[in-house]
Scaffold this motif. Sequence first.
Motif: not given
Length: 303
Positions: A7-33
């Motif tokens: 769970e987390g908030l979208v930081a200003a520098e991440a605004a505009g990213q696709r949702l799966d791209q945004f979650l790629a790092e915390p979830l380990g990969s874009r494919a898993r997201a």
Amino acid sequence: MAELEWEGLVAAEAAGQRLDQFLAEPLGSRARAARLIAAGLVSVDGRELAKRHSVRAGERVVVARETPGPAAASGPQPAQFEVVWEDEWLIVVDKPAGVVVHPARGHMTGTLVQALADRASGGEDPQRPGIVHRLDRDTSGLLVVAKSDAVHRRLKAMLADRSLRREYLTLVEGTPPARSGTIEAPIGRDRHDRLKHSVDSDAPRAAVTHFELVEVLAHAALLRVRLETGRTHQIRVHLQAIGHPVIGDSIYGGPMRFGLKRQFLHAERLAFTHPATGAPVDVRAPLPGDLTAALAAARAALL
């Protein structure tokens, strides 16, 4: 209430990213997201949105933890494998013959990927998280699997620049005329049989295989083979092309000898520079029981 994965908030520098791209790092990969989004386990400010949603600063993103369905206990058993190396970045497994690496037509369950679901990650294909290279179902031996997008990218780059060393042991019909050699012949789908690959193809791709003679046996030879490229069925196709098919290979003409019920092909060694630490990794997997028995039978045939 579902257990939380992240769970987390979208930081200003991440605004505009696709949702799966945004979650790629915390979830380990874009494919898993993307897979978790498609499963309805991701919400943005309480709403389920598509993976292409552009996140906005301040949005709260919640990811629920995956749980097995009620049919899991009675479904197909997980694929069997042995771990020969593992750390926080990657895992090297010894895959037995009969195990399919990832879901495909006719093999949608019981795959290695599904057995590694909680440990493998990385790559763009949600059906193949963490998979860097593959082995045929009836080929045994070593595979390296990534645990993140970053490691997956680095291992793929090693495959591309040929710094990830893959060596196989194989028993072939007859004896090659030289103690070592290189087979350089493009491979693609066979012109006449779409289920096979061949050097006789309308869409060939470059393929290079190196071999060394290990032992001469009765009408057979044990070879050590190193892949420079990784085309589908490459070793089997190349060895058939030079008149020395893999023994036990029913598709490419190798006879069923020495008690074999599958091709005598085993991924025996993987060697590479660790993509995160820079340390050398060099692992081996001994021949499994069926191939050890076949090799003993081939040696006995000399007597």
